[in-house]
Design a protein around this motif. Structure first.
Motif, short mmCIF file in Angstrom:
data_model
loop_
_atom_site.label_atom_id
_atom_site.label_comp_id
_atom_site.label_asym_id
_atom_site.label_seq_id
_atom_site.Cartn_x
_atom_site.Cartn_y
_atom_site.Cartn_z
N ARG A 518 -4.58 2.01 8.82
CA ARG A 518 -4.05 0.73 8.20
C ARG A 518 -5.38 -0.31 7.64
O ARG A 518 -4.98 -0.98 6.76
N LEU A 519 -6.46 -0.09 8.03
CA LEU A 519 -7.67 -0.77 7.26
C LEU A 519 -7.66 -0.34 5.87
O LEU A 519 -8.16 -1.14 5.11
N GLY A 520 -7.43 0.87 5.72
CA GLY A 520 -7.45 1.41 4.12
C GLY A 520 -6.37 0.92 3.25
O GLY A 520 -6.62 1.04 2.06
N VAL A 521 -5.28 0.60 3.95
CA VAL A 521 -4.14 0.33 2.87
C VAL A 521 -3.62 -1.27 3.06
O VAL A 521 -2.72 -1.53 2.42
N ILE A 522 -4.20 -2.06 4.07
CA ILE A 522 -3.79 -3.25 4.23
C ILE A 522 -4.05 -4.26 2.95
O ILE A 522 -3.37 -5.31 2.81
N THR A 523 -4.72 -3.65 2.16
CA THR A 523 -5.16 -4.38 1.11
C THR A 523 -4.05 -4.38 -0.19
O THR A 523 -4.04 -5.28 -1.05
N ASP A 524 -3.06 -3.57 0.23
CA ASP A 524 -2.04 -3.93 -0.49
C ASP A 524 -1.31 -5.15 -0.59
O ASP A 524 -0.62 -5.67 -1.44
N ILE A 525 -1.56 -6.00 0.63
CA ILE A 525 -1.05 -7.17 0.61
C ILE A 525 -1.72 -8.18 -0.32
O ILE A 525 -1.12 -8.92 -0.91
N GLU A 526 -3.10 -8.07 -0.28
CA GLU A 526 -3.80 -8.90 -1.27
C GLU A 526 -3.68 -8.49 -2.78
O GLU A 526 -3.44 -9.28 -3.77
N ASP A 527 -3.38 -7.32 -3.00
CA ASP A 527 -3.25 -6.84 -4.45
C ASP A 527 -2.04 -7.16 -5.07
O ASP A 527 -1.86 -7.40 -6.17
N ALA A 528 -0.99 -7.39 -4.17
CA ALA A 528 0.42 -8.18 -4.69
C ALA A 528 0.07 -9.33 -5.12
O ALA A 528 0.51 -9.79 -6.32
N ALA A 529 -0.60 -10.18 -4.67
CA ALA A 529 -1.02 -11.50 -5.21
C ALA A 529 -1.73 -11.39 -6.37
O ALA A 529 -1.57 -12.27 -7.39
N LYS A 530 -2.59 -10.57 -6.48
CA LYS A 530 -3.69 -10.54 -7.68
C LYS A 530 -2.65 -9.95 -8.93
O LYS A 530 -2.66 -10.78 -9.89
N PHE A 531 -1.71 -9.26 -8.61
CA PHE A 531 -0.97 -8.55 -9.92
C PHE A 531 -0.09 -9.88 -10.02
O PHE A 531 0.01 -10.15 -11.34
N VAL A 532 0.67 -10.41 -9.15
CA VAL A 532 1.60 -11.43 -9.47
C VAL A 532 1.03 -12.73 -10.32
O VAL A 532 1.32 -13.25 -11.24
N ARG A 533 -0.18 -13.03 -9.83
CA ARG A 533 -0.86 -14.13 -10.37
C ARG A 533 -1.25 -13.91 -11.86
O ARG A 533 -1.37 -14.75 -12.62
#
Length: 691
Positions: A518-533
């Protein structure tokens, strides 16, 4: 009724509310969490070592709370964090959308003349009867306890009902005359889960499972309807289910050994009632830790098996004499569920095509495709139940602009008849925003699918709420979303990603977040915000972005606000885990075994769990948080929300906590749902904008 049929019916119900909260599972911090002040704190530092001696390793950190359920939270805490009242205009808008209610798909009586279904029209799930298509519904159960129809006896005389209390998820099992009247308890014990497995084809017995021998194991019982006596049929260590029964008394049993991991056995009871004297024969899955779902087939010795064992996606197989033979085509989608009628005439199965549900049928004996009649256009077509003679099947159809509607298919005539109509008071169907399938790139280039709903009007750039589903093995799907519409009507773009670890995209995607991975893919959460912004702005101005979720989605929201502080401008977590170690130590025993396979062992994997725990990163928090929790929740204990709120208060970080003393894993009662969604809208309006 078969367990697969029950799964289909539950799937049909789940599709009616895309914001339904699912199982929550939260990680634990990599550094020791700060002790929460007040009565819930019990963390104790390790004693210092003598100066002349080498410093020993720190003693294991004690949990910040103990247990789950109402007894784990003091009256003082309940009073302090009670839900404040809402402004009238906010309440009215929320009430209006919550009054858009679709009845459940329902179970037909054996003659096809009556439909029994669950509906929330009273504010709580209760059971109703229709004596013909589009007839006036008659209410059969009432009160404040949610009640669900599970099956109808083969003679059509009785209903088998499940009833829970205050969201404790310790349901009881009952019988009721199909014409109505008082409920007869088969079993309802405090602190015990009593769950229907199946009704025998002769109508004499109800098989159920219960964890009344051990909290972390399930025994199988048989209840005699005539004598009102029960007998213990099977009692072994483990999370056991009876998934099917043969006419000669054999039971097909599944033992769950992890999240989406099962082993299948056949149990032949002894001649005299002795649960220790029967014969248990392993069939498949032993030691594999693989996903198997099974039912007896039409041919002697045949078992129908749904599994991704031999490929990337779940496929339906015929198992005989140790060999799996595929009976559905190889496609790049999961077969999401299947059922075979008791007459062993047809196999119905559904395919999950990127979040849309497609129905298929097979002849149970030849495994050849069976042509379906023309069906109305829909995002989801879900078979809910089939009468025991195989003649009638109840189908639930749902689209983005219409709640689930129940139809009955008569296989003899090929006729499809609509039986009930959902209620949509004071709301036009075309007012609902359709979900569009889009995607965003993760930092490693992986495309993450997401469904997006956009308001017709908003103050541009429209503020955005990113909603993460629960599970973590759940999946956001297309379809109707009255609760999503609450946020759309308030002027928010509503985005729902299916990050890695979600179901529906193959087993590699599903297991991408198991344990330390999970440590390797939990960054999907942050990447969603970056894309939306970067992509949802207007004239060079980025939108304000919030994060929201329930259960594992609540954990995701807390991670987004702590580990990835600054990615989101505000966050709301409903029944989310704040510390994966304390969560695993205090969740209900029957859940702990399955959750450890998903997150890790609190002893062996403590360091990774702490690295994944929101409470580890409180010093990073930059934006306000709203936390909502049901006190009786057995999955995510109330202590998870209380401990992080008390820590946030100690650090003087803007945050709010709302506790519902009469709710469990998410609000079910209408008044509490109004408060929950009303405060969510109020909170996001205050910090993101909106209308």
């Amino acid at each position: 009724m078969s367990s697969s049929s029950k799964r289909q019916r539950r799937l049909g119900g789940a599709l009616l509310s895309l914001l339904a909260l699912s199982v929550a599972c939260a990680p634990t911090p990599s550094a020791p969490a700060p002790a929460a002040p007040g009565p819930v704190a019990s963390a104790r530092p390790a004693p210092a070592a003598p100066a002349e001696a080498p410093r020993p390793a720190p003693a294991p950190e004690r949990p910040g709370y103990e247990g789950h359920g109402a007894a784990s939270v003091s009256p003082e805490i309940l009073a302090r964090y009670a839900a404040p009242p809402l402004p009238d205009d906010v309440s009215r808008r929320i009430q209006g959308l919550l009054d858009v209610r679709a009845p459940g798909g329902g179970v037909l009586g054996p003659d096809g003349k009556a439909l029994y279904f669950t509906w929330t029209i009273t504010g709580t799930r209760q059971v109703f009867r229709l004596d013909g298509p589009q007839r006036f519904p008659l209410q059969l159960t009432g009160g404040e306890d949610p009640t669900v129809v599970e099956d109808v006896t083969p003679d059509g005389a009785r209903l088998v009902l499940s009833r829970d209390r205050k969201g404790e998820e310790n349901p009881g099992l009952y019988l009721q005359d199909a014409k109505g009247g008082p409920l007869l308890a088969i079993q309802h014990k405090p602190g015990v889960q009593t769950q229907l497995q199946l009704v025998s084809d002769d109508g004499r017995h109800v098989y159920y499972r219960a964890n009344d021998v051990k909290k972390d194991a399930y025994a199988i019982y048989r209840y005699d309807i005539a004598s009102k006596q029960r007998e213990l049929v099977f009692d072994r260590e483990g999370i056991w289910r009876a998934v099917d029964a043969a006419g000669d008394g054999r039971l097909l049993l599944a033992r769950d050994v992890g999240a989406n991991m099962s082993e299948l056995f056949e149990w032949v009871p002894a001649a005299k009632a002795d649960p220790a004297a029967g014969t248990l024969t392993p069939l498949f899955g032993q030691g594999e830790r693989e996903d198997y779902r099974a039912m007896y087939g039409a041919a002697p010795g045949e078992v129908l098996v749904l599994t991704p064992r031999l490929g990337e996606y779940r496929r339906l197989y015929s198992w005989k004499a140790g060999k799996l033979t595929p009976i559905t085509p190889e496609i790049p989608f999961d077969v999401s569920a299947f059922a075979i009628d008791r007459a062993r005439k047809r196999v119905l199965y559904t395919v999950n095509e990127r979040g849309y549900t497609r129905l298929r049928a097979l002849d149970a004996r030849t495994h050849r495709d069976v042509k379906l009649p023309a069906l109305p256009a829909a995002d989801h077509v879900v078979p809910v139940s089939t009468t025991r003679d195989g003649r009638y099947t109840t189908l639930l159809l749902e689209s983005s602009r219409a709640p689930g509607t129940s139809y009955v298919l008569d296989w003899t005539t090929g006729k499809l008849t609509q039986w009930h109509t959902p209620s949509m008071p004071e709301v036009a169907p075309d007012a609902f925003a359709a979900a569009t399938l889009e995607s965003y790139p993760a930092r490693d280039g992986t495309q993450i699918p997401m469904f997006v709903r956009r308001p017709a009007q908003c103050e541009r750039p429209c503020p955005v709420i990113v909603h993460f589903h629960g599970g973590p093995e759940s999946q956001v799907r297309a379809g109707f979303g009255a609760r999503a519409q609450i946020f759309v009507d308030a002027g928010f773009v509503f985005v729902e990603p299916n990050v890695r670890g979600s179901d529906g995209y193959g087993k590699t995607w599903l297991h991408a977040d198991d344990g330390a991975k999970r440590l390797g893919v939990i960054t999907d959460i942050e990447d969603a915000a970056k894309f939306v912004r970067a992509s949802f702005g207007h004239e060079g101005r980025p939108p304000r972005v919030g994060i929201f979720g329930g259960s594992y989605g609540g954990y995701s929201a807390l991670i987004g606000m702590t580990m990835f502080a600054g990615a989101y401008d505000a966050g709301a977590a409903v029944v989310g885990m704040s510390n994966l170690v304390t969560f695993l130590e205090n969740t209900a025993p029957y859940r702990r075994i399955l959750r450890i396979s998903e997150y890790g062992d609190p002893e062996k994997d403590r360091e990774a769990l702490m690295k994944l725990s929101p409470i580890t990163y409180l010093d990073r928090v930059k934006a306000p948080l709203l936390i909502i929790q049901g006190v009786t929740d057995p999955r995510v204990p109330a202590g998870e929300s209380v401990q992080i709120q008390r820590s946030l208060e100690a650090k003087k970080i803007p945050s709010e906590l709302i506790l519902f003393p009469d709710e469990g894993h998410g609000a079910q009662k209408r008044d509490n749902q109004v408060l929950q969604y009303g405060h969510l809208v109020r909170f996001f309006r205050a910090h993101l904008g909106g209308r």
